[in-house]
Design a protein around this motif. Structure first.
Motif, PDB file in Angstrom:
ATOM      1  N   LYS A  11       3.356   6.148  -6.859  1.00 11.05           N
ATOM      2  CA  LYS A  11       2.569   5.922  -8.072  1.00 11.05           C
ATOM      3  C   LYS A  11       2.562   4.432  -8.439  1.00 11.05           C
ATOM      4  CE  LYS A  11       1.810   8.357 -12.309  1.00 11.05           C
ATOM      5  NZ  LYS A  11       2.276   9.408 -13.187  1.00 11.05           N
ATOM      6  N   GLU A  12       3.677   3.777  -8.209  1.00  9.89           N
ATOM      7  CA  GLU A  12       3.779   2.349  -8.488  1.00  9.89           C
ATOM      8  C   GLU A  12       2.812   1.545  -7.614  1.00  9.89           C
ATOM      9  OE1 GLU A  12       7.261  -0.515  -7.436  1.00  9.89           O
ATOM     10  OE2 GLU A  12       7.734   0.435  -9.368  1.00  9.89           O
ATOM     11  N   GLN A  13       2.717   1.895  -6.339  1.00  6.18           N
ATOM     12  CA  GLN A  13       1.779   1.217  -5.442  1.00  6.18           C
ATOM     13  C   GLN A  13       0.339   1.452  -5.879  1.00  6.18           C
ATOM     14  OE1 GLN A  13       3.296   3.063  -1.846  1.00  6.18           O
ATOM     15  NE2 GLN A  13       3.857   1.053  -1.018  1.00  6.18           N
ATOM     16  N   ILE A  14       0.034   2.674  -6.274  1.00  6.57           N
ATOM     17  CA  ILE A  14      -1.314   2.996  -6.738  1.00  6.57           C
ATOM     18  C   ILE A  14      -1.658   2.156  -7.969  1.00  6.57           C
ATOM     19  CG2 ILE A  14      -2.756   4.807  -7.767  1.00  6.57           C
ATOM     20  CD1 ILE A  14      -1.247   6.788  -5.886  1.00  6.57           C
ATOM     21  N   ASN A  15      -0.723   2.041  -8.906  1.00  8.99           N
ATOM     22  CA  ASN A  15      -0.958   1.223 -10.100  1.00  8.99           C
ATOM     23  C   ASN A  15      -1.156  -0.243  -9.744  1.00  8.99           C
ATOM     24  OD1 ASN A  15      -0.797   3.406 -11.829  1.00  8.99           O
ATOM     25  ND2 ASN A  15       1.374   3.122 -12.261  1.00  8.99           N
ATOM     26  N   GLU A  16      -0.379  -0.734  -8.789  1.00 11.77           N
ATOM     27  CA  GLU A  16      -0.517  -2.125  -8.361  1.00 11.77           C
ATOM     28  C   GLU A  16      -1.898  -2.373  -7.743  1.00 11.77           C
ATOM     29  OE1 GLU A  16       1.129  -5.034  -4.867  1.00 11.77           O
ATOM     30  OE2 GLU A  16       2.520  -3.535  -5.664  1.00 11.77           O
ATOM     31  N   THR A  23      -9.068  -4.625 -10.416  1.00  8.65           N
ATOM     32  CA  THR A  23      -9.707  -5.119 -11.634  1.00  8.65           C
ATOM     33  C   THR A  23      -9.765  -6.639 -11.691  1.00  8.65           C
ATOM     34  OG1 THR A  23      -7.665  -5.193 -12.954  1.00  8.65           O
ATOM     35  CG2 THR A  23      -8.924  -3.115 -12.957  1.00  8.65           C
ATOM     36  N   GLN A  24      -8.966  -7.315 -10.878  1.00  9.07           N
ATOM     37  CA  GLN A  24      -8.860  -8.768 -10.968  1.00  9.07           C
ATOM     38  C   GLN A  24      -9.467  -9.516  -9.788  1.00  9.07           C
ATOM     39  OE1 GLN A  24      -7.497 -10.136 -13.852  1.00  9.07           O
ATOM     40  NE2 GLN A  24      -7.652  -7.984 -14.405  1.00  9.07           N
ATOM     41  N   THR A  25     -10.082  -8.819  -8.842  1.00  8.07           N
ATOM     42  CA  THR A  25     -10.500  -9.480  -7.607  1.00  8.07           C
ATOM     43  C   THR A  25     -12.014  -9.578  -7.458  1.00  8.07           C
ATOM     44  OG1 THR A  25     -10.050  -9.559  -5.233  1.00  8.07           O
ATOM     45  CG2 THR A  25     -10.531  -7.399  -6.152  1.00  8.07           C
ATOM     46  N   ASN A  26     -12.428 -10.403  -6.517  1.00  7.43           N
ATOM     47  CA  ASN A  26     -13.853 -10.548  -6.204  1.00  7.43           C
ATOM     48  C   ASN A  26     -14.231  -9.578  -5.084  1.00  7.43           C
ATOM     49  OD1 ASN A  26     -12.876 -11.704  -3.816  1.00  7.43           O
ATOM     50  ND2 ASN A  26     -13.239 -13.792  -4.518  1.00  7.43           N
ATOM     51  N   ARG A  27     -15.481  -9.663  -4.616  1.00  8.11           N
ATOM     52  CA  ARG A  27     -15.971  -8.703  -3.607  1.00  8.11           C
ATOM     53  C   ARG A  27     -15.168  -8.741  -2.315  1.00  8.11           C
ATOM     54  NH1 ARG A  27     -22.176 -10.267  -3.865  1.00  8.11           N
ATOM     55  NH2 ARG A  27     -21.156 -12.054  -2.980  1.00  8.11           N
ATOM     56  N   THR A  28     -14.890  -9.930  -1.810  1.00  7.48           N
ATOM     57  CA  THR A  28     -14.151 -10.026  -0.565  1.00  7.48           C
ATOM     58  C   THR A  28     -12.703  -9.603  -0.763  1.00  7.48           C
ATOM     59  OG1 THR A  28     -15.550 -11.935  -0.058  1.00  7.48           O
ATOM     60  CG2 THR A  28     -13.716 -11.523   1.413  1.00  7.48           C
ATOM     61  N   GLY A  29     -12.149  -9.934  -1.909  1.00  6.42           N
ATOM     62  CA  GLY A  29     -10.788  -9.510  -2.228  1.00  6.42           C
ATOM     63  C   GLY A  29     -10.680  -7.998  -2.308  1.00  6.42           C
ATOM     64  N   LEU A  30     -11.749  -7.353  -2.752  1.00  4.56           N
ATOM     65  CA  LEU A  30     -11.765  -5.891  -2.817  1.00  4.56           C
ATOM     66  C   LEU A  30     -11.663  -5.290  -1.419  1.00  4.56           C
ATOM     67  CD1 LEU A  30     -12.006  -3.336  -4.499  1.00  4.56           C
ATOM     68  CD2 LEU A  30     -14.488  -3.577  -4.378  1.00  4.56           C
ATOM     69  N   VAL A  31     -12.333  -5.897  -0.460  1.00  2.00           N
ATOM     70  CA  VAL A  31     -12.246  -5.428   0.928  1.00  2.00           C
ATOM     71  C   VAL A  31     -10.810  -5.566   1.427  1.00  2.00           C
ATOM     72  CG1 VAL A  31     -13.049  -5.842   3.293  1.00  2.00           C
ATOM     73  CG2 VAL A  31     -14.669  -5.945   1.403  1.00  2.00           C
ATOM     74  N   VAL A  32     -10.160  -6.665   1.079  1.00  2.00           N
ATOM     75  CA  VAL A  32      -8.758  -6.875   1.466  1.00  2.00           C
ATOM     76  C   VAL A  32      -7.882  -5.766   0.890  1.00  2.00           C
ATOM     77  CG1 VAL A  32      -6.757  -8.413   1.203  1.00  2.00           C
ATOM     78  CG2 VAL A  32      -9.009  -9.378   1.709  1.00  2.00           C
ATOM     79  N   VAL A  33      -8.089  -5.444  -0.371  1.00  2.00           N
ATOM     80  CA  VAL A  33      -7.316  -4.383  -1.021  1.00  2.00           C
ATOM     81  C   VAL A  33      -7.559  -3.041  -0.329  1.00  2.00           C
ATOM     82  CG1 VAL A  33      -6.978  -3.087  -3.170  1.00  2.00           C
ATOM     83  CG2 VAL A  33      -7.184  -5.573  -3.246  1.00  2.00           C
ATOM     84  N   LEU A  34      -8.804  -2.753   0.030  1.00  2.00           N
ATOM     85  CA  LEU A  34      -9.108  -1.497   0.714  1.00  2.00           C
ATOM     86  C   LEU A  34      -8.397  -1.410   2.056  1.00  2.00           C
ATOM     87  CD1 LEU A  34     -12.902  -1.065  -0.092  1.00  2.00           C
ATOM     88  CD2 LEU A  34     -10.992   0.232  -1.028  1.00  2.00           C
ATOM     89  N   TYR A  35      -8.361  -2.510   2.798  1.00  2.45           N
ATOM     90  CA  TYR A  35      -7.617  -2.510   4.060  1.00  2.45           C
ATOM     91  C   TYR A  35      -6.132  -2.225   3.830  1.00  2.45           C
ATOM     92  CZ  TYR A  35     -11.504  -4.408   6.825  1.00  2.45           C
ATOM     93  OH  TYR A  35     -12.703  -4.593   7.478  1.00  2.45           O
ATOM     94  N   GLU A  36      -5.569  -2.806   2.800  1.00  2.00           N
ATOM     95  CA  GLU A  36      -4.153  -2.578   2.488  1.00  2.00           C
ATOM     96  C   GLU A  36      -3.891  -1.126   2.102  1.00  2.00           C
ATOM     97  OE1 GLU A  36      -2.336  -5.424  -0.172  1.00  2.00           O
ATOM     98  OE2 GLU A  36      -3.580  -7.026   0.664  1.00  2.00           O
ATOM     99  N   ILE A  37      -4.804  -0.551   1.349  1.00  2.39           N
ATOM    100  CA  ILE A  37      -4.660   0.849   0.942  1.00  2.39           C
ATOM    101  C   ILE A  37      -4.700   1.755   2.177  1.00  2.39           C
ATOM    102  CG2 ILE A  37      -5.802   2.755  -0.272  1.00  2.39           C
ATOM    103  CD1 ILE A  37      -6.647   0.651  -2.407  1.00  2.39           C
ATOM    104  N   ILE A  38      -5.641   1.503   3.066  1.00  8.12           N
ATOM    105  CA  ILE A  38      -5.724   2.294   4.300  1.00  8.12           C
ATOM    106  C   ILE A  38      -4.433   2.168   5.089  1.00  8.12           C
ATOM    107  CG2 ILE A  38      -6.881   2.476   6.548  1.00  8.12           C
ATOM    108  CD1 ILE A  38      -9.489   1.585   5.034  1.00  8.12           C
TER     109      ILE A  38
END
Length: 153
Positions: free
Chosen positions: A3-8, A14-29
């Motif tokens: 749950k802590e990782q999901i919150n992070e 909420t704080q990132t740009n479009r390319t940063g969002l792709v980075v976050v999605l890769y990390e989630i996967i």
């Protein structure tokens, strides 16, 4: 994923740009595949299946956001299709079918997008969100991690 990782991840989105969002999605996967492998090693097939499904959902998000006006999108789609195939086969056969290869591929793509995100000045993806500043506060009995709104998380 905890749950802590999901919150992070939610905070980062909420704080990132479009390319940063792709980075976050890769990390989630990557995190979901890692959790799936742990579940497989522990013989927890229900958790294995759930984590594979979650990783496929986020991979689908990456696939659906490709802009085919750019040649690289076709190459990325081929990689995503391969990754999805490995995830499906792993889930169906209830075994590791190149999941480590998929993780390595996602991590290399993430590293590339991290470099690109340094030059992306498109602004935040989510509008009307507060800036988040993290810090430590000290209470009577414990140390608390707080954000700008003062909520403890």
């Amino acid at each position: 994923m905890t749950k802590e990782q999901i919150n992070e991840f939610a905070m980062r989105v909420t704080q990132t740009n479009r390319t940063g969002l792709v980075v976050v999605l890769y990390e989630i996967i990557d995190n979901y595949i890692e959790s799936a492998l742990e579940a497989l090693n522990n013989g927890d097939m229900e958790s294995f299946s759930l984590n594979i499904k979650k990783s496929r959902q986020f991979l689908s998000q990456l696939s659906s956001s490709l802009d085919f006006h750019y040649k690289i999108s076709f190459e990325l789609m081929n990689l995503y299709m391969y990754a999805n195939d490995c995830l499906i086969r792993s889930e169906v056969k209830r075994q590791d079918i190149n999941l480590t290869v998929v993780r390595d591929m996602m991590n290399k793509l993430r590293a590339s997008f991290e470099e690109v995100s340094k030059t992306d000045d498109s602004g935040k993806v989510m509008r009307n969100t507060q800036e988040v500043y993290e810090g430590l506060t000290y209470g009577r009995d414990a140390r608390n991690n707080v954000n700008v709104t003062g909520r403890t998380y």
